[in-house]
Design a protein around this motif. Structure first.
Motif, mmCIF file in Angstrom:
data_model
loop_
_atom_site.group_PDB
_atom_site.id
_atom_site.type_symbol
_atom_site.label_atom_id
_atom_site.label_comp_id
_atom_site.label_asym_id
_atom_site.label_seq_id
_atom_site.Cartn_x
_atom_site.Cartn_y
_atom_site.Cartn_z
ATOM 1 N N ARG A 69 0.832 -1.213 0.000
ATOM 2 C CA ARG A 69 0.000 0.000 0.000
ATOM 3 C C ARG A 69 0.863 1.258 0.000
ATOM 4 O O ARG A 69 0.505 2.271 -0.608
ATOM 5 C CB ARG A 69 -0.931 0.002 1.213
ATOM 6 N N TYR A 70 2.006 1.206 0.677
ATOM 7 C CA TYR A 70 2.931 2.351 0.678
ATOM 8 C C TYR A 70 3.400 2.661 -0.744
ATOM 9 O O TYR A 70 3.388 3.816 -1.182
ATOM 10 C CB TYR A 70 4.125 2.059 1.580
ATOM 11 N N VAL A 71 3.810 1.616 -1.471
ATOM 12 C CA VAL A 71 4.291 1.823 -2.840
ATOM 13 C C VAL A 71 3.158 2.335 -3.729
ATOM 14 O O VAL A 71 3.355 3.245 -4.545
ATOM 15 C CB VAL A 71 4.886 0.524 -3.421
ATOM 16 N N ALA A 72 1.947 1.775 -3.552
ATOM 17 C CA ALA A 72 0.811 2.174 -4.385
ATOM 18 C C ALA A 72 0.417 3.630 -4.166
ATOM 19 O O ALA A 72 0.086 4.347 -5.113
ATOM 20 C CB ALA A 72 -0.386 1.265 -4.108
ATOM 21 N N VAL A 73 0.464 4.092 -2.914
ATOM 22 C CA VAL A 73 0.021 5.452 -2.590
ATOM 23 C C VAL A 73 1.140 6.475 -2.749
ATOM 24 O O VAL A 73 0.936 7.552 -3.306
ATOM 25 C CB VAL A 73 -0.538 5.508 -1.149
ATOM 26 N N CYS A 74 2.330 6.123 -2.287
ATOM 27 C CA CYS A 74 3.436 7.098 -2.242
ATOM 28 C C CYS A 74 4.302 7.093 -3.503
ATOM 29 O O CYS A 74 4.939 8.097 -3.816
ATOM 30 C CB CYS A 74 4.312 6.830 -1.020
ATOM 31 N N ARG A 75 4.353 5.951 -4.199
ATOM 32 C CA ARG A 75 5.174 5.877 -5.413
ATOM 33 C C ARG A 75 4.385 5.221 -6.542
ATOM 34 O O ARG A 75 4.787 4.184 -7.087
ATOM 35 C CB ARG A 75 6.446 5.079 -5.124
ATOM 36 N N PRO A 76 3.245 5.792 -6.902
ATOM 37 C CA PRO A 76 2.361 5.146 -7.890
ATOM 38 C C PRO A 76 3.001 4.944 -9.256
ATOM 39 O O PRO A 76 2.695 3.957 -9.943
ATOM 40 C CB PRO A 76 1.171 6.107 -7.972
ATOM 41 N N LEU A 77 3.876 5.858 -9.671
ATOM 42 C CA LEU A 77 4.515 5.737 -10.989
ATOM 43 C C LEU A 77 5.509 4.579 -11.040
ATOM 44 O O LEU A 77 5.824 4.067 -12.123
ATOM 45 C CB LEU A 77 5.216 7.049 -11.360
ATOM 46 N N HIS A 78 6.003 4.168 -9.882
ATOM 47 C CA HIS A 78 6.985 3.078 -9.816
ATOM 48 C C HIS A 78 6.355 1.775 -9.322
ATOM 49 O O HIS A 78 7.079 0.798 -9.075
ATOM 50 C CB HIS A 78 8.136 3.462 -8.881
ATOM 51 N N TYR A 79 5.034 1.756 -9.180
ATOM 52 C CA TYR A 79 4.366 0.601 -8.557
ATOM 53 C C TYR A 79 4.599 -0.681 -9.343
ATOM 54 O O TYR A 79 4.971 -1.714 -8.777
ATOM 55 C CB TYR A 79 2.868 0.869 -8.418
ATOM 56 N N THR A 80 4.377 -0.635 -10.655
ATOM 57 C CA THR A 80 4.489 -1.865 -11.458
ATOM 58 C C THR A 80 5.925 -2.373 -11.538
ATOM 59 O O THR A 80 6.145 -3.582 -11.657
ATOM 60 C CB THR A 80 3.956 -1.631 -12.881
ATOM 61 N N MET A 85 2.861 5.784 8.092
ATOM 62 C CA MET A 85 3.248 7.166 8.369
ATOM 63 C C MET A 85 3.469 7.915 7.055
ATOM 64 O O MET A 85 2.981 9.033 6.870
ATOM 65 C CB MET A 85 4.519 7.186 9.218
ATOM 66 N N PHE A 86 4.197 7.273 6.125
ATOM 67 C CA PHE A 86 4.417 7.889 4.817
ATOM 68 C C PHE A 86 3.112 7.992 4.025
ATOM 69 O O PHE A 86 2.902 8.957 3.287
ATOM 70 C CB PHE A 86 5.454 7.093 4.026
ATOM 71 N N ILE A 87 2.240 6.985 4.175
ATOM 72 C CA ILE A 87 0.941 7.032 3.489
ATOM 73 C C ILE A 87 0.117 8.213 3.980
ATOM 74 O O ILE A 87 -0.457 8.970 3.179
ATOM 75 C CB ILE A 87 0.168 5.705 3.687
ATOM 76 N N PHE A 88 0.063 8.420 5.298
ATOM 77 C CA PHE A 88 -0.707 9.537 5.856
ATOM 78 C C PHE A 88 -0.132 10.888 5.429
ATOM 79 O O PHE A 88 -0.872 11.826 5.150
ATOM 80 C CB PHE A 88 -0.752 9.444 7.383
ATOM 81 N N ILE A 89 1.199 10.966 5.366
ATOM 82 C CA ILE A 89 1.824 12.211 4.902
ATOM 83 C C ILE A 89 1.423 12.494 3.464
ATOM 84 O O ILE A 89 1.090 13.636 3.101
ATOM 85 C CB ILE A 89 3.364 12.114 5.037
#
Length: 311
Positions: A120-131, A217-221
């Motif tokens: 979920r962190y990668v999906a929310v905080c780094r969506p362009l790099h998710y795949t 924490m990073f997701i909430f930020i």
């Protein structure tokens, strides 16, 4: 010379000796287990059948459903049989097997939850790099690592528990063969075993909680920086559901294993154990999946196909 006769079976005291409560408890646990079976099997089947759900998030959810189903099935049917038939005896080997598989699958869940938080962190905080980050290999490695470390943990502590001598009482003050409840019956020195269990369990739980805490924490930020109110509400709702389940899971386990077995209040432990052996596996499909629009859409699609095939 002292009598060192080894026990060949254990007696599980169960939840209650009150005959008036046994039938209502049996019915309640039967309903909980039925919902657990339907919910977790349903999630796995939906994810398998619907190609839109073949993503890392649902890959981890399907594994979580499998683990929940397995560790609930390790305990609940035996508890139900005890309530219905009054059979409290469990053989030495059956007790060891129940202890091993419950500890294994509960430990696997402990490792899967931070893997899901990282996803979920990668999906929310780094969506362009998710795949490129959450590749099939990465997801498979995280899942396989969870199973390997979970079963390794269970092997070590089940083996350590049953390497002790049991030559006096064989009455387990619990409704299943949990490690502390069986370990306290040993007539040999268990001090080192208790310390190893406490520190190993505490270390694993703390590592998982730290990973989950940092991820969210990073997701909430990131959520706080969102300008879209709909995206903000959706992400916040997802995190709240996750934290509800995580709080119940880790809260009960921390309560159970953060104290030496000699100071346990067994009745309190039994109540807490009901939550993480029966209630959490029932709730997880609802908390993680059934509130999800994609899962609901997949469910409607399957139901529609079934109606068309029947009609």
């Amino acid at each position: 010379m002292e009598n060192t006769t080894e026990v060949s079976e254990f007696i599980l005291l169960g939840l209650t000796d009150d005959p008036e409560l046994q039938v209502p408890l049996f019915i309640m646990f039967a309903v909980i287990y039925l919902i657990t079976l339907i919910g977790n099997l349903g999630i796995m089947v939906l994810i398998l059948l619907d190609s839109r759900l073949h993503t890392p998030m649902y890959f981890f959810l399907s594994n979580l459903s499998l683990v929940d189903l397995c560790y609930s099935s390790t305990v609940t049917p035996r508890v139900m049989a005890g309530l219905l038939l009054g059979d409290k005896a469990i053989s030495y080997n059956a007790c060891a097997a129940q202890m091993f598989f419950f500890a294994a699958f509960a430990s696997v869940e402990n490792y899967l939850l931070p893997s899901m938080a990282y996803d979920r962190y990668v999906a929310v905080c780094r969506p362009l790099h998710y795949t490129t980050t959450m590749t099939t290999g990465v997801c498979a490695s995280l899942a396989m690592g969870s199973y390997v470390f979970g079963f390794l943990f269970a092997s070590i502590h089940t083996g350590d528990t049953f390497s002790l001598s049991f030559c006096e009482s064989n009455v387990v003050h619990h409704f299943f063969c949990d490690i502390p409840a069986v370990m306290v019956l040993s007539c040999s020195d268990r001090h080192v075993s208790e310390l190893v269990l406490r520190y190993a369990a505490s270390f694993n739980i703390c590592i998982a909680i730290v990973v989950i805490f940092i991820s969210y924490m990073f997701i909430f930020i990131t959520i706080l920086k969102m300008r879209s109110s709909s995206g903000y509400q959706k992400a916040l709702s997802t995190c709240a559901s996750h934290f509800t389940a995580v709080s119940i899971f880790y809260g009960t386990i921390i309560f159970m294993y953060s104290q030496p077995s000699s100071s346990h209040s067994m009745d309190t432990d039994k109540i807490a154990s009901v939550f993480y052996t029966m209630v959490i596996p029932m709730l997880n499909p609802l908390v993680y999946s059934l509130r999800n629009k994609e899962v609901k859409s997949a469910l409607r699609k399957v139901v529609l196909k079934a109606k068309l095939s029947l009609g």
